[in-house]
Design an enzyme around this catalytic site. Structure first.
Site, PDB file in Angstrom:
ATOM      1  N   CYS A  64     -21.436  -6.860  -9.375  1.00 35.10           N
ATOM      2  CA  CYS A  64     -22.244  -5.828  -8.713  1.00 35.10           C
ATOM      3  C   CYS A  64     -23.671  -5.766  -9.248  1.00 35.10           C
ATOM      4  O   CYS A  64     -24.596  -5.377  -8.526  1.00 35.10           O
ATOM      5  CB  CYS A  64     -21.584  -4.461  -8.872  1.00 35.10           C
ATOM      6  SG  CYS A  64     -20.112  -4.226  -7.844  1.00 35.10           S
ATOM      7  N   CYS A  95     -13.939   6.040   7.059  1.00 35.12           N
ATOM      8  CA  CYS A  95     -15.384   5.855   6.869  1.00 35.12           C
ATOM      9  C   CYS A  95     -15.609   4.452   6.312  1.00 35.12           C
ATOM     10  O   CYS A  95     -14.879   4.005   5.435  1.00 35.12           O
ATOM     11  CB  CYS A  95     -15.909   6.907   5.900  1.00 35.12           C
ATOM     12  SG  CYS A  95     -17.684   6.770   5.530  1.00 35.12           S
ATOM     13  N   ASP A 117       0.780  -1.242   0.000  1.00 38.89           N
ATOM     14  CA  ASP A 117       0.000   0.000   0.000  1.00 38.89           C
ATOM     15  C   ASP A 117       0.814   1.295   0.000  1.00 38.89           C
ATOM     16  O   ASP A 117       0.247   2.361  -0.174  1.00 38.89           O
ATOM     17  CB  ASP A 117      -0.949  -0.006   1.215  1.00 38.89           C
ATOM     18  CG  ASP A 117      -2.027   1.062   1.146  1.00 38.89           C
ATOM     19  OD1 ASP A 117      -2.430   1.407   0.025  1.00 38.89           O
ATOM     20  OD2 ASP A 117      -2.449   1.545   2.199  1.00 38.89           O
ATOM     21  N   CYS A 120     -19.706   2.843   2.711  1.00 34.03           N
ATOM     22  CA  CYS A 120     -19.872   2.168   1.413  1.00 34.03           C
ATOM     23  C   CYS A 120     -19.440   0.707   1.484  1.00 34.03           C
ATOM     24  O   CYS A 120     -19.937  -0.133   0.724  1.00 34.03           O
ATOM     25  CB  CYS A 120     -19.119   2.912   0.311  1.00 34.03           C
ATOM     26  SG  CYS A 120     -17.321   2.960   0.494  1.00 34.03           S
ATOM     27  N   CYS A 142     -23.719   1.104  -2.204  1.00 34.30           N
ATOM     28  CA  CYS A 142     -22.502   1.803  -1.783  1.00 34.30           C
ATOM     29  C   CYS A 142     -22.477   3.239  -2.276  1.00 34.30           C
ATOM     30  O   CYS A 142     -21.935   4.129  -1.608  1.00 34.30           O
ATOM     31  CB  CYS A 142     -21.264   1.048  -2.272  1.00 34.30           C
ATOM     32  SG  CYS A 142     -21.141   0.864  -4.071  1.00 34.30           S
ATOM     33  N   ILE A 179     -12.005  -3.442  -3.666  1.00 33.86           N
ATOM     34  CA  ILE A 179     -12.079  -4.849  -4.044  1.00 33.86           C
ATOM     35  C   ILE A 179     -13.170  -5.558  -3.245  1.00 33.86           C
ATOM     36  O   ILE A 179     -13.245  -5.436  -2.014  1.00 33.86           O
ATOM     37  CB  ILE A 179     -10.721  -5.549  -3.816  1.00 33.86           C
ATOM     38  CG1 ILE A 179      -9.765  -5.208  -4.953  1.00 33.86           C
ATOM     39  CG2 ILE A 179     -10.878  -7.063  -3.724  1.00 33.86           C
ATOM     40  CD1 ILE A 179     -10.144  -5.826  -6.309  1.00 33.86           C
ATOM     41  N   CYS A 201     -27.009  -3.242  -8.347  1.00 30.17           N
ATOM     42  CA  CYS A 201     -26.915  -2.715  -6.977  1.00 30.17           C
ATOM     43  C   CYS A 201     -26.137  -1.406  -6.953  1.00 30.17           C
ATOM     44  O   CYS A 201     -25.113  -1.268  -7.620  1.00 30.17           O
ATOM     45  CB  CYS A 201     -26.238  -3.740  -6.071  1.00 30.17           C
ATOM     46  SG  CYS A 201     -26.023  -3.176  -4.359  1.00 30.17           S
TER      47      CYS A 201
END
Length: 389
Positions: A197, A250, A143, A253, A203, A167, A200
């Site tokens: 997905c 946060c 990362d 989502c 998120c 992901i 939908c």
């Protein structure tokens, strides 16, 4: 004496099986292989995202764009990219803390040890097998290097990038930390994962600050995780109310994704949520000085923001709390050494105090304020209360 017999090196599928077994022993939950040329669309997509300014103040994204978009530019000798996932699934609903207005909500990933430290050690151990059994050179990444882990993870079949750009795994939902190993040995690549997905958009719709201009696009400048962690300056006024009591990151989502029904609780003990980091009293946090902040969050990802940015976030949560008893914490911080903190103390008080009370504090401090941004915050706060009167 005859020549000593050298141990036979493993290749191809045999090396892949041996590596996967070693990685699983070390605690990784999923291992997949991508080809270094497996993300051909990444360069143009990254270029467009940067051109739109969606990276905000993260200038290092621009500076490393070429290397980030193609593993072979980052390291010309790479033959395979190994993507490894470590589950950090929470035991309960990560959004429960949002209802506790006098407490601060911390993102699930930061409620224990810093995942960089946990994963990097495991990656180095796993990579050692490639050197010992395959004679390969390796580089490990978690990362912090210019590696596009998410597109590579999709190319490797580990999951797919959802409409929120994170992901998603059919086995672990959203809750996977990713690590990558670049190696000079050629390993059989896995098939890429397709998008699951469908129609939908949970998120996208739940985002409090409307950070998704379109499905599969994130504008970091409106993202609460970016604002509370990466952003070093004053948070735009129109976004502050949407932050609520989220003081570091946060999860909205992530938490609402239907694929989380298959998620599992984290097995790695250093990633299991600490009870004392789930919902923290805002009054207690507002009193932290630099030494107190460092001691309180040592070893966690929270330490990376530094005390001033963190208290900035705490003051936004205090302003959003509606708790008048927290006003005294903001009053005390009106005289803090940090302009970032003084400005947010003003904003918090503009939402908790009467016009006359705020005006009194302004009279005592505004004329001797040396920072232009803080003076502007006083002007906006006073004008806003006059308009509301």
């Amino acid at each position: 004496m005859g020549a000593l017999r050298q141990p036979r090196l493993l290749e191809g599928e045999a090396l892949k099986r041996a590596f996967t077994a070693r990685a699983e022993t070390l605690g990784f939950d999923v291992v997949r292989i991508a080809r270094p040329d497996g993300i051909p669309l990444a360069p143009e997509r990254l270029k467009a995202w940067l051109a739109d300014g969606h990276h905000g103040s993260m200038e290092w994204m621009v500076e490393t764009a070429e290397r980030r978009a193609d593993p072979r530019i980052l390291w010309s000798e790479v033959k395979s990219v190994i993507l490894l996932g470590l589950n950090y699934g929470p035991a309960g609903d990560p959004l429960e803390a949002l209802a506790l207005k006098d407490r601060g909500s911390i993102s699930v990933y930061a409620r224990n040890r810093d995942y960089h430290d946990v994963i990097k050690g495991k990656l180095k151990e796993a990579a050692g097998l490639l050197a010992a059994k395959g004679g390969a050179d390796v580089k490990v990444f978690v990362d912090t290097a210019p590696v596009m882990e998410k597109p590579l993870a999709q190319a490797a079949g580990l999951g797919w990038q959802g409409k929120h750009t994170v992901i998603v795994s059919r086995d672990f939902g959203n809750w996977l930390f990713l690590g990558a190993i670049f190696t000079t040995v050629e390993l059989p690549a896995d098939a890429p994962e397709r998008d699951h997905c469908g129609s939908c958009r949970r998120c996208l719709d739940i985002c409090p600050t409307k950070a998704f201009p379109a499905p599969y696009q994130l504008d970091a400048r409106r993202c609460i995780s970016y604002l509370t962690i990466e952003h070093k300056g004053h948070i735009p006024e129109d976004l502050r109310s949407g932050i609520g009591n989220r003081i570091f990151g946060c999860d909205d989502c992530l938490a609402v994704c239907p694929w989380n029904k298959f998620a599992q609780t984290a097995r790695e003990t250093r990633l299991v949520q600490r009870d004392d980091l789930a919902a923290l009293p805002l009054a207690e946090l507002a009193r932290l000085d630099d030494a107190g902040f460092r001691a309180r969050f040592a070893g966690t990802p929270i330490k990376r923001t530094g005390r001033d940015r963190f208290i900035r976030n705490v003051l936004i949560a205090i302003g959003n709390s509606g708790e008048q008893r927290l006003a005294e914490e903001a009053v005390r911080l009106l005289d803090d050494a940090s302009p970032l903190i003084r400005a947010m103390a003003i904003w918090a008080l503009s939402r908790l105090l009467s016009a006359s009370e705020l005006a009194q504090h302004a009279e005592e401090r505004r004329d001797r304020e040396t920072d232009a941004e803080v003076r502007c915050e006083w002007e906006r706060a006073l004008a806003g209360q006059e308009a509301a009167a």
